[in-house]
Design a protein around this motif. Structure first.
Motif, short mmCIF file in Angstrom:
data_model
loop_
_atom_site.label_atom_id
_atom_site.label_comp_id
_atom_site.label_asym_id
_atom_site.label_seq_id
_atom_site.Cartn_x
_atom_site.Cartn_y
_atom_site.Cartn_z
N MET A 78 0.79 -1.24 0.10
CA MET A 78 0.07 0.20 -0.04
C MET A 78 0.55 1.23 0.07
N LYS A 79 1.31 1.01 0.88
CA LYS A 79 2.68 2.09 0.65
C LYS A 79 3.45 2.48 -0.40
N SER A 80 3.24 1.36 -1.27
CA SER A 80 4.43 1.82 -2.32
C SER A 80 3.53 2.32 -3.62
N LEU A 81 2.10 2.17 -3.15
CA LEU A 81 1.20 2.70 -4.50
C LEU A 81 1.00 4.26 -4.18
N LYS A 82 0.59 4.62 -2.50
CA LYS A 82 1.00 5.98 -2.10
C LYS A 82 2.48 6.93 -2.96
N LYS A 83 3.22 5.96 -2.58
CA LYS A 83 4.09 6.58 -2.68
C LYS A 83 4.09 7.70 -4.12
N LYS A 84 4.19 6.44 -5.14
CA LYS A 84 4.29 5.73 -6.73
C LYS A 84 3.74 6.87 -6.82
N ARG A 85 1.84 7.06 -6.39
CA ARG A 85 1.19 8.25 -7.07
C ARG A 85 1.35 9.66 -6.36
N ARG A 86 2.35 9.59 -5.24
CA ARG A 86 3.24 10.91 -4.84
C ARG A 86 3.42 11.68 -5.68
N ILE A 87 4.27 11.10 -6.31
CA ILE A 87 6.00 11.44 -7.29
C ILE A 87 4.94 11.66 -8.63
N GLN A 88 3.89 10.90 -8.82
CA GLN A 88 3.55 11.38 -10.36
C GLN A 88 2.91 12.60 -9.92
N VAL A 89 1.51 12.59 -9.04
CA VAL A 89 1.21 14.13 -9.14
C VAL A 89 2.43 15.41 -8.80
N LEU A 90 3.46 14.84 -8.44
CA LEU A 90 4.66 16.01 -8.21
C LEU A 90 4.75 16.26 -9.62
N VAL A 91 5.10 15.52 -10.04
CA VAL A 91 5.96 15.51 -12.12
C VAL A 91 5.16 15.68 -12.65
N VAL A 92 3.90 16.11 -12.63
CA VAL A 92 2.65 16.28 -13.26
C VAL A 92 2.70 18.04 -12.84
N ALA A 93 2.55 18.30 -11.63
CA ALA A 93 2.33 19.76 -11.19
C ALA A 93 4.16 20.65 -11.97
N ALA A 94 5.26 20.08 -11.67
CA ALA A 94 6.53 20.23 -12.19
C ALA A 94 6.18 20.69 -13.74
N LEU A 95 5.62 19.73 -14.26
CA LEU A 95 5.78 19.89 -16.16
C LEU A 95 4.51 20.89 -15.86
N ALA A 96 3.55 21.04 -15.44
CA ALA A 96 2.70 21.90 -15.57
C ALA A 96 3.13 23.40 -15.32
N LEU A 97 3.85 23.65 -14.18
CA LEU A 97 4.53 24.50 -13.66
C LEU A 97 5.81 24.50 -15.16
N LEU A 98 5.97 24.25 -15.76
CA LEU A 98 7.17 24.80 -17.03
C LEU A 98 7.05 24.67 -17.95
N ILE A 99 5.30 24.46 -17.82
CA ILE A 99 4.59 24.31 -19.27
C ILE A 99 4.57 26.17 -19.47
N SER A 100 3.61 26.26 -18.15
CA SER A 100 3.35 27.63 -17.73
C SER A 100 4.03 28.80 -17.98
N THR A 101 4.90 28.30 -17.32
CA THR A 101 6.15 29.69 -17.29
C THR A 101 6.79 29.90 -18.81
N ALA A 102 7.44 28.59 -19.14
CA ALA A 102 7.06 28.87 -20.94
C ALA A 102 6.24 29.56 -21.63
N MET A 103 5.41 29.26 -21.28
CA MET A 103 4.18 30.14 -22.51
C MET A 103 4.25 31.37 -21.63
N ILE A 104 4.19 31.81 -20.77
CA ILE A 104 4.52 33.49 -20.29
C ILE A 104 5.37 34.02 -20.81
N GLY A 105 6.13 33.24 -20.93
CA GLY A 105 7.54 33.63 -21.50
C GLY A 105 7.65 34.86 -23.04
N TYR A 106 6.96 33.14 -23.71
CA TYR A 106 6.67 33.17 -25.27
C TYR A 106 5.27 34.58 -25.45
#
Length: 149
Positions: A1-29
């Protein structure tokens, strides 16, 4: 169970970081053409702009240079006491625009003339744009407004 929660948490962090990176690039453009740097006539003489670069030019409208052309075209020179730049503007000037007063224009250089797409002028007796005051102080020609008696 802990492994699944840890994977989900990592996935959410990766998606949030990608969204932040893409939005920053779009604002700069989106802002690449929206930032106009201010230059005084002396700075323009020392370091000419790149061809097609849009920037803001400010200073005092040089006395005796205001000429009205055909239609709404107006030519004049802007100075900061150290250098003078010819300006051409087609459009309606602000009501308070006159010789010897501070102004800021947005536009591009064409064949040694600043072609303005927008002109801003002072809005009362004591106002002058901050950038213009700083440029005039650098040249040693700034005179603070006299207090009303």
């Amino acid at each position: 169970m802990k492994s699944l929660k840890k994977k989900r948490r990592i996935q959410v962090l990766v998606v949030a970081a990608l969204a932040l990176l893409i939005s920053t690039a779009m604002i700069g453009y989106a802002m690449r053409d929206g930032i106009n740097f201010f230059r005084a006539p002396s700075q323009l003489a020392e370091n000419p702009p790149k061809p097609g670069e849009t920037f803001r030019l400010g200073g005092l409208v040089e006395t005796g240079t205001l000429t009205r052309g055909q239609g709404e075209t107006v030519t004049f020179s802007v100075t900061d006491g150290g250098a003078s730049v010819p300006v051409r503007f087609t459009g309606v000037l602000p009501d308070l625009f006159k010789e010897g007063q501070g102004m800021i224009g947005t536009g591009k250089m064409e064949d040694g003339t600043f072609v303005a797409s927008e002109i801003l002028a002072k809005h009362d007796e004591n106002y002058m744009p901050k950038e213009v005051i700083e440029a005039l102080k650098e040249q040693g020609v700034y005179e603070p407004p006299k207090p009303n008696s």
